[in-house]
Design a protein around this motif. Structure first.
Motif, PDB file in Angstrom:
ATOM      1  N   GLY A 160       4.261  -5.922  -7.377  1.00  0.00           N
ATOM      2  CA  GLY A 160       5.392  -5.983  -6.454  1.00  0.00           C
ATOM      3  C   GLY A 160       5.196  -5.185  -5.186  1.00  0.00           C
ATOM      4  N   VAL A 161       3.946  -5.085  -4.706  1.00  0.00           N
ATOM      5  CA  VAL A 161       3.672  -4.338  -3.480  1.00  0.00           C
ATOM      6  C   VAL A 161       2.779  -5.178  -2.576  1.00  0.00           C
ATOM      7  CG1 VAL A 161       3.888  -2.084  -4.590  1.00  0.00           C
ATOM      8  CG2 VAL A 161       1.652  -3.193  -4.477  1.00  0.00           C
ATOM      9  N   THR A 162       2.702  -4.797  -1.307  1.00  0.00           N
ATOM     10  CA  THR A 162       1.816  -5.462  -0.355  1.00  0.00           C
ATOM     11  C   THR A 162       0.702  -4.517   0.050  1.00  0.00           C
ATOM     12  OG1 THR A 162       3.131  -4.734   1.547  1.00  0.00           O
ATOM     13  CG2 THR A 162       3.724  -6.854   0.529  1.00  0.00           C
ATOM     14  N   VAL A 163      -0.357  -5.067   0.611  1.00  0.00           N
ATOM     15  CA  VAL A 163      -1.512  -4.258   1.020  1.00  0.00           C
ATOM     16  C   VAL A 163      -1.099  -3.191   2.013  1.00  0.00           C
ATOM     17  CG1 VAL A 163      -3.749  -4.311   2.184  1.00  0.00           C
ATOM     18  CG2 VAL A 163      -3.144  -6.133   0.609  1.00  0.00           C
ATOM     19  N   GLU A 164      -0.204  -3.531   2.925  1.00  0.00           N
ATOM     20  CA  GLU A 164       0.196  -2.602   3.979  1.00  0.00           C
ATOM     21  C   GLU A 164       0.896  -1.365   3.428  1.00  0.00           C
ATOM     22  OE1 GLU A 164       0.875  -5.808   3.925  1.00  0.00           O
ATOM     23  OE2 GLU A 164      -0.524  -6.531   5.459  1.00  0.00           O
ATOM     24  N   ASN A 165       1.486  -1.459   2.236  1.00  0.00           N
ATOM     25  CA  ASN A 165       2.204  -0.333   1.639  1.00  0.00           C
ATOM     26  C   ASN A 165       1.300   0.571   0.802  1.00  0.00           C
ATOM     27  OD1 ASN A 165       4.634  -1.229   2.708  1.00  0.00           O
ATOM     28  ND2 ASN A 165       5.057  -2.535   0.933  1.00  0.00           N
ATOM     29  N   VAL A 166       0.026   0.166   0.629  1.00  0.00           N
ATOM     30  CA  VAL A 166      -0.876   0.889  -0.271  1.00  0.00           C
ATOM     31  C   VAL A 166      -1.725   1.870   0.534  1.00  0.00           C
ATOM     32  CG1 VAL A 166      -2.745   0.692  -1.939  1.00  0.00           C
ATOM     33  CG2 VAL A 166      -0.947  -1.050  -1.864  1.00  0.00           C
ATOM     34  N   PHE A 167      -1.627   3.154   0.172  1.00  0.00           N
ATOM     35  CA  PHE A 167      -2.472   4.172   0.793  1.00  0.00           C
ATOM     36  C   PHE A 167      -3.868   4.147   0.189  1.00  0.00           C
ATOM     37  CE2 PHE A 167      -4.133   8.573   0.572  1.00  0.00           C
ATOM     38  CZ  PHE A 167      -4.377   8.755   1.926  1.00  0.00           C
ATOM     39  N   PHE A 168      -3.927   3.977  -1.147  1.00  0.00           N
ATOM     40  CA  PHE A 168      -5.221   3.984  -1.835  1.00  0.00           C
ATOM     41  C   PHE A 168      -5.128   3.051  -3.035  1.00  0.00           C
ATOM     42  CE2 PHE A 168      -8.171   5.685  -5.059  1.00  0.00           C
ATOM     43  CZ  PHE A 168      -9.355   5.638  -4.342  1.00  0.00           C
ATOM     44  N   GLY A 169      -6.144   2.200  -3.198  1.00  0.00           N
ATOM     45  CA  GLY A 169      -6.216   1.309  -4.341  1.00  0.00           C
ATOM     46  C   GLY A 169      -7.582   1.372  -4.979  1.00  0.00           C
ATOM     47  N   ASN A 171     -10.698   0.019 -11.915  1.00  0.00           N
ATOM     48  CA  ASN A 171     -11.531   0.701 -12.904  1.00  0.00           C
ATOM     49  C   ASN A 171     -12.484  -0.271 -13.583  1.00  0.00           C
ATOM     50  OD1 ASN A 171     -10.064  -0.720 -14.826  1.00  0.00           O
ATOM     51  ND2 ASN A 171      -8.763   1.000 -15.376  1.00  0.00           N
ATOM     52  N   GLY A 172     -13.254   0.236 -14.543  1.00  0.00           N
ATOM     53  CA  GLY A 172     -14.263  -0.579 -15.202  1.00  0.00           C
ATOM     54  C   GLY A 172     -13.705  -1.715 -16.033  1.00  0.00           C
ATOM     55  N   PHE A 173     -12.391  -1.670 -16.346  1.00  0.00           N
ATOM     56  CA  PHE A 173     -11.758  -2.732 -17.117  1.00  0.00           C
ATOM     57  C   PHE A 173     -11.101  -3.781 -16.215  1.00  0.00           C
ATOM     58  CE2 PHE A 173     -11.676   1.075 -19.789  1.00  0.00           C
ATOM     59  CZ  PHE A 173     -12.321   0.602 -20.913  1.00  0.00           C
ATOM     60  N   GLY A 174     -11.320  -3.652 -14.903  1.00  0.00           N
ATOM     61  CA  GLY A 174     -10.742  -4.610 -13.979  1.00  0.00           C
ATOM     62  C   GLY A 174      -9.263  -4.394 -13.740  1.00  0.00           C
ATOM     63  N   GLU A 175      -8.781  -3.176 -13.956  1.00  0.00           N
ATOM     64  CA  GLU A 175      -7.374  -2.855 -13.739  1.00  0.00           C
ATOM     65  C   GLU A 175      -7.207  -2.177 -12.386  1.00  0.00           C
ATOM     66  OE1 GLU A 175      -5.939  -2.080 -18.340  1.00  0.00           O
ATOM     67  OE2 GLU A 175      -6.702  -0.412 -17.162  1.00  0.00           O
ATOM     68  N   LEU A 176      -6.159  -2.546 -11.695  1.00  0.00           N
ATOM     69  CA  LEU A 176      -5.906  -2.028 -10.347  1.00  0.00           C
ATOM     70  C   LEU A 176      -4.908  -0.881 -10.406  1.00  0.00           C
ATOM     71  CD1 LEU A 176      -6.188  -2.279  -7.237  1.00  0.00           C
ATOM     72  CD2 LEU A 176      -4.259  -3.884  -7.320  1.00  0.00           C
ATOM     73  N   TYR A 177      -5.295   0.243  -9.803  1.00  0.00           N
ATOM     74  CA  TYR A 177      -4.387   1.384  -9.630  1.00  0.00           C
ATOM     75  C   TYR A 177      -4.094   1.524  -8.148  1.00  0.00           C
ATOM     76  CZ  TYR A 177      -3.203   6.201  -8.528  1.00  0.00           C
ATOM     77  OH  TYR A 177      -2.600   7.315  -8.009  1.00  0.00           O
ATOM     78  N   VAL A 178      -2.825   1.723  -7.807  1.00  0.00           N
ATOM     79  CA  VAL A 178      -2.472   1.877  -6.394  1.00  0.00           C
ATOM     80  C   VAL A 178      -1.630   3.131  -6.205  1.00  0.00           C
ATOM     81  CG1 VAL A 178      -2.567  -0.588  -5.888  1.00  0.00           C
ATOM     82  CG2 VAL A 178      -0.405   0.420  -6.630  1.00  0.00           C
ATOM     83  N   ASP A 179      -1.849   3.777  -5.071  1.00  0.00           N
ATOM     84  CA  ASP A 179      -1.036   4.904  -4.634  1.00  0.00           C
ATOM     85  C   ASP A 179      -0.377   4.483  -3.319  1.00  0.00           C
ATOM     86  OD1 ASP A 179      -0.550   8.036  -4.903  1.00  0.00           O
ATOM     87  OD2 ASP A 179      -0.905   7.576  -2.794  1.00  0.00           O
ATOM     88  N   LEU A 180       0.958   4.494  -3.287  1.00  0.00           N
ATOM     89  CA  LEU A 180       1.683   3.993  -2.134  1.00  0.00           C
ATOM     90  C   LEU A 180       1.948   5.097  -1.119  1.00  0.00           C
ATOM     91  CD1 LEU A 180       4.317   1.733  -3.950  1.00  0.00           C
ATOM     92  CD2 LEU A 180       2.018   1.136  -3.164  1.00  0.00           C
ATOM     93  N   TYR A 181       2.180   4.676   0.121  1.00  0.00           N
ATOM     94  CA  TYR A 181       2.573   5.628   1.153  1.00  0.00           C
ATOM     95  C   TYR A 181       3.888   6.304   0.774  1.00  0.00           C
ATOM     96  CZ  TYR A 181      -0.954   4.016   4.488  1.00  0.00           C
ATOM     97  OH  TYR A 181      -2.141   3.732   5.117  1.00  0.00           O
TER      98      TYR A 181
END
Length: 287
Positions: free
Chosen positions: A202-211, A214-224
């Motif tokens: 439920g987020v967009t690229v523009e809102n992501v500070f860091f993405g 990991n090795g399991f293909g899971e995405l972690y994001v840190d938002l602004y």
């Protein structure tokens, strides 16, 4: 030329020369220093300062002195790589401070350490009891490395007899709202996959500070916006639940069938699946 301008130019020249020579000396010079490297660092720094401020002397004389120091350092490093005796003479050797839970007082005094300093260094390694230490060694750099007794070492998969696959390096795929295509390609992923994962969160690229993936293909994001909460990926938990459901279905088929051959096949498949689930459980189930 005005003195102030000459100082500015000399300083800029000194910075560039120091940077080039530091790169030439390599990473070792900027990590934990040996006694000779410590002396070299001080001397090179003083020479660089002289080049910047001592306008009475020609700048190239300072550069010659810097070059001599760098060549001597490279020569010493070459001797250390080729000769163990030279390595021990220049860098000294490691000293055992604690053995089998007992402090070796003579070695501690030899290294000019007090018990207070020793305990402080142990606490930096998250060790508070000397009795828990199998070996503690002070390296030539001054760093203390510790091996805990076997019963006090952290439990690992190897202790449990579990074979774990190699860890795949996580890759940063979004930085400051910008997609990093090279790390994505390294993981064998595409922008389309990334957009789908972001949509699930439920987020967009523009809102992501860091993405990061990991090795399991899971995405972690840190938002602004730190106030926004992002749900964690449930892929592994979902896969574990699906495997358990398949196991239950196979057992049910084995109980309901009246065909002896089919019953044996279902029972064998169920045992194989149980073993596979048990092997995957440390990976699929989060602590």
């Amino acid at each position: 030329m005005p003195d102030w301008l000459e100082v500015v130019l000399r300083t800029l020249f000194g910075v560039l020369a120091l940077f080039a020579m530091t790169r030439l000396l390599g990473k070792r010079q900027i990590t934990q220093l040996s006694p000779f490297e410590y002396i070299t660092g001080i001397s090179i720094g003083n020479l660089a300062a002289s080049i910047s401020l001592d306008v009475e002397y020609a700048w190239y004389l300072g550069l010659i002195a810097l070059s001599v120091w760098v060549l001597v350092s490279l020569g010493i490093e070459f001797l250390q790589m080729k000769s163990i005796k030279m390595r021990n003479l220049i860098d000294s050797t490691a000293t055992v401070l604690i053995k089998e839970g007992k402090i070796l007082e003579d070695n501690v005094k030899k290294e000019r350490l007090t018990t207070t300093e020793l305990m402080s260094k142990l606490r930096k390694k998250s060790v508070f009891k000397v009795a828990d230490v199998e070996f503690a060694i002070i390296e030539p750099s001054g760093e203390i490395n510790i091996l805990l007794k076997r019963e006090h070492q952290p439990l690992t998969a190897a202790h449990l007899g579990i074979k774990v696959g190699p860890e795949i390096e996580p890759q940063a795929v979004i930085e400051d709202g910008n997609i990093m295509d090279e790390p994505l390609a390294t993981m064998g992923l595409s922008r389309e996959w990334l957009y789908e994962e972001l949509q699930k969160l439920g987020v967009t690229v523009e809102n992501v500070f860091f993405g990061q993936v990991n090795g399991f293909g899971e995405l972690y994001v840190d938002l602004y916006d730190d106030q926004l909460q992002v749900s964690e990926s449930q892929q592994r938990a979902t896969l574990f639940a699906q495997l358990k459901k398949i196991e239950a279905d196979i057992e049910l088929f084995g109980l309901t069938t009246k065909n002896a051959e089919a019953k044996q096949m279902y029972e064998q498949s169920s045992k194989q699946l149980q073993q596979m689930i048990e092997d995957l459980k440390p990976v699929l189930v989060r602590c």
